[in-house]
Design a protein around this motif. Sequence first.
Motif, mmCIF file in Angstrom:
data_model
loop_
_atom_site.group_PDB
_atom_site.id
_atom_site.type_symbol
_atom_site.label_atom_id
_atom_site.label_comp_id
_atom_site.label_asym_id
_atom_site.label_seq_id
_atom_site.Cartn_x
_atom_site.Cartn_y
_atom_site.Cartn_z
ATOM 1 N N ALA B 143 0.839 -1.203 0.000
ATOM 2 C CA ALA B 143 0.000 0.000 0.000
ATOM 3 C C ALA B 143 0.876 1.256 0.000
ATOM 4 C CB ALA B 143 -0.923 -0.002 1.208
ATOM 5 N N TRP B 144 1.897 1.263 0.843
ATOM 6 C CA TRP B 144 2.794 2.422 0.943
ATOM 7 C C TRP B 144 3.485 2.693 -0.385
ATOM 8 C CZ3 TRP B 144 3.872 4.261 6.141
ATOM 9 C CH2 TRP B 144 4.716 5.377 6.173
ATOM 10 N N ALA B 145 4.011 1.622 -0.994
ATOM 11 C CA ALA B 145 4.738 1.789 -2.261
ATOM 12 C C ALA B 145 3.807 2.268 -3.370
ATOM 13 C CB ALA B 145 5.397 0.470 -2.662
ATOM 14 N N MET B 146 2.566 1.780 -3.382
ATOM 15 C CA MET B 146 1.620 2.216 -4.422
ATOM 16 C C MET B 146 1.290 3.699 -4.243
ATOM 17 S SD MET B 146 -1.005 -0.965 -4.934
ATOM 18 C CE MET B 146 -1.919 -0.190 -6.269
ATOM 19 N N LEU B 147 1.079 4.134 -3.019
ATOM 20 C CA LEU B 147 0.771 5.559 -2.809
ATOM 21 C C LEU B 147 1.976 6.436 -3.123
ATOM 22 C CD1 LEU B 147 -1.417 5.461 0.423
ATOM 23 C CD2 LEU B 147 -2.151 5.735 -1.940
ATOM 24 N N ASP B 148 3.180 5.894 -2.932
ATOM 25 C CA ASP B 148 4.406 6.614 -3.291
ATOM 26 C C ASP B 148 4.691 6.544 -4.784
ATOM 27 O OD1 ASP B 148 6.783 6.233 -0.506
ATOM 28 O OD2 ASP B 148 5.336 7.810 -1.051
ATOM 29 N N ARG B 149 3.922 5.711 -5.492
ATOM 30 C CA ARG B 149 4.112 5.452 -6.932
ATOM 31 C C ARG B 149 5.519 4.894 -7.202
ATOM 32 N NH1 ARG B 149 0.841 10.559 -9.606
ATOM 33 N NH2 ARG B 149 -0.816 10.530 -8.065
ATOM 34 N N TRP B 151 6.901 1.888 -8.217
ATOM 35 C CA TRP B 151 6.377 0.649 -8.774
ATOM 36 C C TRP B 151 7.359 -0.503 -8.627
ATOM 37 C CZ3 TRP B 151 1.679 1.642 -8.541
ATOM 38 C CH2 TRP B 151 1.173 2.891 -8.895
ATOM 39 N N ALA B 152 8.661 -0.201 -8.594
ATOM 40 C CA ALA B 152 9.646 -1.269 -8.382
ATOM 41 C C ALA B 152 9.476 -1.866 -6.987
ATOM 42 C CB ALA B 152 11.066 -0.720 -8.556
ATOM 43 N N ALA B 153 9.347 -1.016 -5.976
ATOM 44 C CA ALA B 153 9.152 -1.503 -4.610
ATOM 45 C C ALA B 153 7.802 -2.206 -4.480
ATOM 46 C CB ALA B 153 9.239 -0.347 -3.613
ATOM 47 N N ALA B 154 6.775 -1.646 -5.126
ATOM 48 C CA ALA B 154 5.441 -2.256 -5.059
ATOM 49 C C ALA B 154 5.492 -3.666 -5.651
ATOM 50 C CB ALA B 154 4.422 -1.388 -5.798
ATOM 51 N N SER B 155 6.193 -3.810 -6.781
ATOM 52 C CA SER B 155 6.305 -5.140 -7.412
ATOM 53 C C SER B 155 7.023 -6.121 -6.497
ATOM 54 C CB SER B 155 7.068 -5.043 -8.736
ATOM 55 O OG SER B 155 6.376 -4.200 -9.610
ATOM 56 N N ARG B 156 8.079 -5.633 -5.840
ATOM 57 C CA ARG B 156 8.824 -6.526 -4.922
ATOM 58 C C ARG B 156 7.927 -6.983 -3.786
ATOM 59 N NH1 ARG B 156 13.000 -2.748 -5.662
ATOM 60 N NH2 ARG B 156 12.495 -1.714 -3.696
ATOM 61 N N ALA B 190 -3.397 -12.764 -5.765
ATOM 62 C CA ALA B 190 -3.086 -12.825 -7.198
ATOM 63 C C ALA B 190 -3.807 -11.706 -7.948
ATOM 64 C CB ALA B 190 -3.484 -14.188 -7.761
ATOM 65 N N ILE B 191 -5.061 -11.447 -7.582
ATOM 66 C CA ILE B 191 -5.812 -10.353 -8.204
ATOM 67 C C ILE B 191 -5.148 -9.011 -7.909
ATOM 68 C CG2 ILE B 191 -8.002 -9.074 -8.115
ATOM 69 C CD1 ILE B 191 -9.365 -11.815 -7.684
ATOM 70 N N LEU B 196 -2.072 -4.303 -9.584
ATOM 71 C CA LEU B 196 -0.841 -3.510 -9.483
ATOM 72 C C LEU B 196 -0.214 -3.329 -10.861
ATOM 73 C CD1 LEU B 196 1.575 -2.230 -7.963
ATOM 74 C CD2 LEU B 196 2.487 -4.529 -7.688
ATOM 75 N N MET B 197 -0.175 -4.405 -11.652
ATOM 76 C CA MET B 197 0.429 -4.320 -12.994
ATOM 77 C C MET B 197 -0.361 -3.332 -13.857
ATOM 78 S SD MET B 197 1.271 -8.369 -13.422
ATOM 79 C CE MET B 197 1.232 -8.399 -15.184
#
Lengths: 90, 216
Positions: B143-149, B151-156, B190-191, B196-197
């Motif tokens: 959630a934090w990484a998505m709000l920060d945009r 995307w590399a961290a969000a994917s990890r 998975a959804i 996220l993608m």
Amino acid sequence: MRLALAALSQQRSAWRHGYDLLKETGLSSGTLYPLLMRMTENGLVEAEWREPAQPGRPPRHVYRLTAKGFALALELAGQDAAASGREALA
Amino acid sequence: MTGMAAMLSRAIMALAVTSMRVSRPDWAEAMAAEYDAAAGDGHALPFAVGCLVAALRELPSRASGRFALSNHAVVLSIVVPMGALQLASVALGLSDLFPGGGGLSGALPSGGSSKWLTGFYQSIVPVLAVLQLALAIGHVRLAWAMLDRDWAAASRWAARTLAAATTLICFMGALFIDIRQVLVLGAIVAIEVCILMTVSDWHGDLCRARQGDPPD
């Protein structure tokens, strides 16, 4: 939009601050700023940044009518005058 | 103006400027610059509230604003609640892992109620708790990484969360514990990865459009 055009056309070539327009038109900031954005996009108003009068303050946005905006303000003012004349005669 | 009202108006103004900055940064600064004049006249709160209304009206009108709203909606309606659910489940004795609300004993295979097996299954509860905690942390970081945009961290973090869910499913399945509930959990994760993608692709398209064309 009529209020904003009327307020800006009072002093055609003078640059006006947003808060001064707010006080003059009586509109809320939630109404005036979207209006100013649309009018700027449509070429009716031009905006620029001015250095503040007091040091340490941020620059302020100022606005004035373009030629197109002034022409529209006159047209609307004419329509309003004609409408009120018809009402007076009726 | 009282201290509380001044604090409230400054907070509302900060929110308005942040929201407007997403789609119209110049106008955000223009509104912010007029705040002091309004405050000097004692009209700080109505001015700030009006600016917030203006900012929220502008958000959906531009692609960057629609993206910000959608990103926040996904995070606040799916990712954060999922993380909270995992955390609550750990706190309440892994209530979310086993179907039917019967706890671990209700999810054991038939014949699993013998004294030796019960002791064995009780001993794996800490492992299940750690895996579910990993899911909770993964969701919070996602959630934090998505709000920060970022995307590399969000994917990890999405990959780590999916790995934790998969490990949980495999571990429980290997021990013949009823995995229906945790399969649903895995499907939701998975959804989330698919969402996220999609969101990161959308942001990429927005950035490319911003570089190539004038802003809308």
